[in-house]
Design a protein around this motif. Structure first.
Motif, PDB file in Angstrom:
ATOM      1  N   ASN A   1       1.229   1.395 -17.582  1.00  0.00           N
ATOM      2  CA  ASN A   1       1.497   2.377 -16.546  1.00  0.00           C
ATOM      3  C   ASN A   1       0.574   2.198 -15.350  1.00  0.00           C
ATOM      4  OD1 ASN A   1       3.102   4.481 -15.879  1.00  0.00           O
ATOM      5  ND2 ASN A   1       2.613   5.652 -17.724  1.00  0.00           N
ATOM      6  N   GLY A   2       1.153   2.182 -14.146  1.00  0.00           N
ATOM      7  CA  GLY A   2       0.327   2.095 -12.947  1.00  0.00           C
ATOM      8  C   GLY A   2      -0.098   0.687 -12.593  1.00  0.00           C
ATOM      9  N   ALA A   3       0.403  -0.327 -13.317  1.00  0.00           N
ATOM     10  CA  ALA A   3      -0.003  -1.707 -13.049  1.00  0.00           C
ATOM     11  C   ALA A   3       0.572  -2.218 -11.731  1.00  0.00           C
ATOM     12  CB  ALA A   3       0.446  -2.609 -14.195  1.00  0.00           C
ATOM     13  N   GLY A   4       1.708  -1.620 -11.299  1.00  0.00           N
ATOM     14  CA  GLY A   4       2.321  -2.060 -10.046  1.00  0.00           C
ATOM     15  C   GLY A   4       3.703  -2.675 -10.222  1.00  0.00           C
ATOM     16  N   LYS A   5       4.301  -2.465 -11.383  1.00  0.00           N
ATOM     17  CA  LYS A   5       5.625  -3.054 -11.636  1.00  0.00           C
ATOM     18  C   LYS A   5       6.674  -2.472 -10.699  1.00  0.00           C
ATOM     19  CE  LYS A   5       5.640  -1.573 -15.934  1.00  0.00           C
ATOM     20  NZ  LYS A   5       4.383  -0.773 -15.936  1.00  0.00           N
ATOM     21  N   SER A   6       6.721  -1.136 -10.660  1.00  0.00           N
ATOM     22  CA  SER A   6       7.726  -0.500  -9.786  1.00  0.00           C
ATOM     23  C   SER A   6       7.459  -0.821  -8.324  1.00  0.00           C
ATOM     24  CB  SER A   6       7.715   1.012  -9.985  1.00  0.00           C
ATOM     25  OG  SER A   6       8.031   1.326 -11.311  1.00  0.00           O
ATOM     26  N   SER A   7       6.181  -0.848  -7.973  1.00  0.00           N
ATOM     27  CA  SER A   7       5.849  -1.159  -6.575  1.00  0.00           C
ATOM     28  C   SER A   7       6.323  -2.559  -6.207  1.00  0.00           C
ATOM     29  CB  SER A   7       4.341  -1.045  -6.353  1.00  0.00           C
ATOM     30  OG  SER A   7       3.898   0.228  -6.724  1.00  0.00           O
ATOM     31  N   THR A   8       6.257  -3.477  -7.163  1.00  0.00           N
ATOM     32  CA  THR A   8       6.739  -4.832  -6.902  1.00  0.00           C
ATOM     33  C   THR A   8       8.232  -4.795  -6.573  1.00  0.00           C
ATOM     34  OG1 THR A   8       5.091  -5.683  -8.450  1.00  0.00           O
ATOM     35  CG2 THR A   8       6.879  -7.165  -7.834  1.00  0.00           C
TER      36      THR A   8
ATOM     37  N   TYR B   1       0.838  -1.210   0.000  1.00  0.00           N
ATOM     38  CA  TYR B   1       0.000   0.000   0.000  1.00  0.00           C
ATOM     39  C   TYR B   1       0.867   1.251   0.000  1.00  0.00           C
ATOM     40  CZ  TYR B   1      -3.816  -3.044   1.654  1.00  0.00           C
ATOM     41  OH  TYR B   1      -4.762  -4.023   1.787  1.00  0.00           O
ATOM     42  N   TYR B   2       0.315   2.334  -0.561  1.00  0.00           N
ATOM     43  CA  TYR B   2       0.837   3.675  -0.283  1.00  0.00           C
ATOM     44  C   TYR B   2      -0.284   4.369   0.477  1.00  0.00           C
ATOM     45  CZ  TYR B   2       4.102   2.699  -4.100  1.00  0.00           C
ATOM     46  OH  TYR B   2       5.060   2.152  -4.902  1.00  0.00           O
ATOM     47  N   GLY B   3      -0.147   4.480   1.775  1.00  0.00           N
ATOM     48  CA  GLY B   3      -1.251   5.007   2.566  1.00  0.00           C
ATOM     49  C   GLY B   3      -2.469   4.122   2.366  1.00  0.00           C
TER      50      GLY B   3
END
Ligand SMILES: Nc1ncnc2c1ncn2[C@@H]1O[C@H](COP(=O)(O)OP(=O)(O)O)[C@@H](O)[C@H]1O
Ligand SMILES: [Mg+2]
Lengths: 377, 238
Positions: free
Chosen positions: B39-46, B13-15
């Motif tokens: 974009n925004g799929a969650g690749k970087s977050s992974t 999560y981000y917040g």
């Protein structure tokens, strides 16, 4: 030449000292010229003496006073600016870290007096011990404040730690007042008289009838401040920790991916800033001689102003900003009433200094030098 | 060839923003695995969850058999996991040399650092010419080389790259992908996040397709390339 520029003696000694001298001379000469110019302008305002002559007569003394307080502001301002550079956060409790340093230093000296050994100790040793103690106490206090009041809020919106800092500031003021009241029954602390600090060195100036009178404490204050600045320059630019501080200031997540323990670097930043603040507290006490738990407010505000004036986040800027503000204040205190024939007194010096700040920021919002801690100083 | 990296039902999560909604994936020793998705799929977050920049609120991340779900990034990096972040994250006001030295922050032996820097220069001779230049003054391609080089300074077992081709001219994209292939041939495991799905699938062994925080498809890279949905959505083939 390139070889020379890369040599440690140049990088960590000659360069910073040269820079300090340049800033001190530059701002002194600049303000002096403006003052002399103004003296000619206001000459017609004054009829009973020669304004230009009178202005020149007190000029050296005004410059010395300005530089002395200016170096104190610079030393405090570095604490604000380092923390800002790394966290983009203004540590409003820094003025109290400074105050605690001053009070701790004075209390140590008072304790020596209580033991009856103050007169027998070397006066420079006494000052050194007071500063070392202030550095230790203020440094650890700054680290603790960060742990307790700022670290838990690191993910929160920027206003939240700011409020926490203001709260911390009040808390520390009252905590110190409580401790002093409980232990000494009195929350004003007074620096005992000792040594030769109040005496004057007489320096004969060519072309002037009277010698220049420099109080020994001014020399000590400037000397110690310069020493601290040189040490800080070495720490930031010459050590691995310093490089890590700059890396964290430039890109925090990226720094953590380098294996840098960001929390530790933030603690070190507070430690260094707090240590500088504590040392500045003792220097300030030497000059002010009487402190109380609320004494941090104005020097703190001025130092913060210096940091903004120089470009907050910029170490060199804090040095320059402090000197400029100290000089401005000293010039304003001495010349405002002379030039206006008494219409404005020395008490307007703060308004004057802050007005200059506002003018500078209107035309240069990023401050005089406006870069970041990440930048090599 | 064991599982070097494994994510099990990871939620991040981000917040209040639920960015990863139960990601499970693994990367074996020696593989190139790619994560593709818009974009925004969650690749970087992974990748951020793996290296500990953000922590999973649920699920488990393990590296080399050890649970690293709650380990801080500076410690994860020292275990042999390199992360070249999105946007490169180079230090703009440190020189190329200093940037590389930062990459070896936890190494104390100056000789070892020098050797690693030489290896990076062999890989990217262009960086050697820019050694005293500030990171911020490099071109996009040079910055990417620097970011990858810096990520190699600790000789990681797995290197995670977040959109290394972003904003680069085609020649440079080729150079970067060649380098990734070369690193893998020499034994570095790679987890590659890309928007340039075609290029990524061409060098990868396997791939995962991410959509709004979840994995919707996984297969061998060659098969993904043939997949109708992948072709339509990510390769622009109708
Ligand atoms: N720092 C952040 N703060 C808040 N939300 C974020 C942040 N970074 C990413 N997100 C959100 O998380 C989701 C996944 O983003 P990201 O991992 O960057 O996607 P990708 O790399 O696939 O483009 C998006 O909805 C994005 O808006
Ligand atoms: Mg991304």
């Amino acid at each position: 030449m390139k070889q020379f520029a890369a040599s440690p003696v140049y990088k960590f000694f000659l360069f910073p000292i040269g820079q300090i001298i340049m800033f001190a001379l530059g701002s002194s000469v600049g303000l002096s010229l403006i003052t002399v110019l103004l003296a000619y302008v206001f000459k017609f305002n004054v009829t009973n003496f020669d304004l230009v002559e009178r202005s020149l007569l007190i000029l050296p003394q005004v410059v010395i006073n300005g530089l002395t307080i200016g170096f104190v502001y610079s030393t405090i301002a570095l604490g604000y600016t380092m923390v800002y550079g790394v966290l983009e956060f203004i540590n409003f409790a820094h003025s109290e870290i400074f105050m605690v340093g001053g009070i701790v230093g004075v209390q140590l000296i008072a304790y020596f007096e209580h033991l009856g050994i103050l007169a027998t100790l070397n006066q420079y040793l006494v000052i050194a011990l007071a500063i070392i103690l202030a550095i230790i106490i203020s440094g650890s206090l700054a680290v603790t404040v960060e742990r307790v009041a700022y670290k838990p809020l690191r993910g929160a919106p920027k206003l939240v730690p700011l409020i926490s800092a203001i709260g911390m500031s009040f808390f520390l003021q009252d905590a110190v007042r409580l401790i002093l009241s409980l232990t000494t029954g009195e929350f004003n602390v007074i620096l005992p008289q000792f040594g030769t600090f109040d005496e004057f060195l007489l320096v004969a100036l060519p072309g002037m009838a009277d010698p220049l009178r420099i109080q020994i404490k001014s020399v000590i204050i400037v000397g110690i401040a310069v020493l601290m600045l040189v040490v800080l320059n070495f720490l930031v630019n010459g050590t691995k920790v310093g490089k890590a501080i700059r890396a964290v200031a430039q890109d925090r997540p990226s720094a953590s991916l380098m294996g840098i323990n960001v929390s530790q670097i933030i603690s070190i930043t507070f430690l260094v800033g707090g240590a500088l603040g504590g040392a500045a507290g003792v220097l300030f006490a030497l000059k002010a001689t009487k402190l109380d738990p609320f004494v941090g407010f104005f020097p703190g505000l001025k130092a913060f102003t210096s940091a903004v004036l120089g470009g907050i986040g910029n170490l060199t800027g804090a040095l320059l900003g402090g000197l400029v503000l100290g000089l401005l204040e000293s010039f304003a205190a001495s010349y405002l009433s002379i030039f206006t024939n008494g219409a404005f007194g020395a008490e307007y010096k703060d308004i004057f200094a802050f007005a200059i700040l506002i003018v500078v920021l209107i035309f240069r919002p990023s401050g005089l030098l406006g870069e970041t801690v990440g930048q090599k100083a | 060839m064991g599982k070097l990296l494994e994510l099990n039902n990871v939620h991040s999560y981000y917040g209040h923003i639920h960015a990863l909604k139960g990601i499970s994936l693994h990367v074996d020793e020696g593989e190139i695995v790619t994560l593709i998705g818009s974009n925004g799929a969650g690749k970087s977050s992974t990748l951020r969850t793996i290296s500990g920049i953000i922590h999973a609120r649920e699920g488990k991340v393990s590296f080399d058999g050890k649970d690293i779900t709650h380990i801080e990034p500076h410690n994860v990096v020292n275990m042999g996991l390199g992360h070249v972040p999105e946007g490169r994250g180079i230090f703009p006001k440190l020189t190329v040399q200093e940037n590389l030295e930062m990459g070896a922050y936890t190494i104390n032996d100056p000789k070892a650092i020098k050797e690693r820097i030489e290896l990076v220069f062999e890989l990217f001779p262009r960086l050697k010419e820019r050694i005293l230049q500030f990171g911020g003054t490099l071109s996009g391609g040079e910055q990417q080389m620097l970011a990858i080089g810096r990520g190699l300074m600790l000789n990681p077992r797995i290197l995670m790259l977040d959109e290394p081709s972003m904003g680069l001219a085609p020649v440079l994209v080729d150079l970067i992908f060649d380098t990734i292939k070369k690193l893998n041939d020499k034994g570095t495991t790679i987890l590659l996040v890309e928007q340039n799905a075609l290029m990524a699938l061409s060098i990868a062994h396997r791939g995962y397709v991410l959509q709004t925080g979840g994995i919707v498809l996984t297969d061998d890279a060659a098969k993904l390339k043939q997949n109708e949905m992948v072709q339509k959505t990510y390769l622009g083939i109708e």
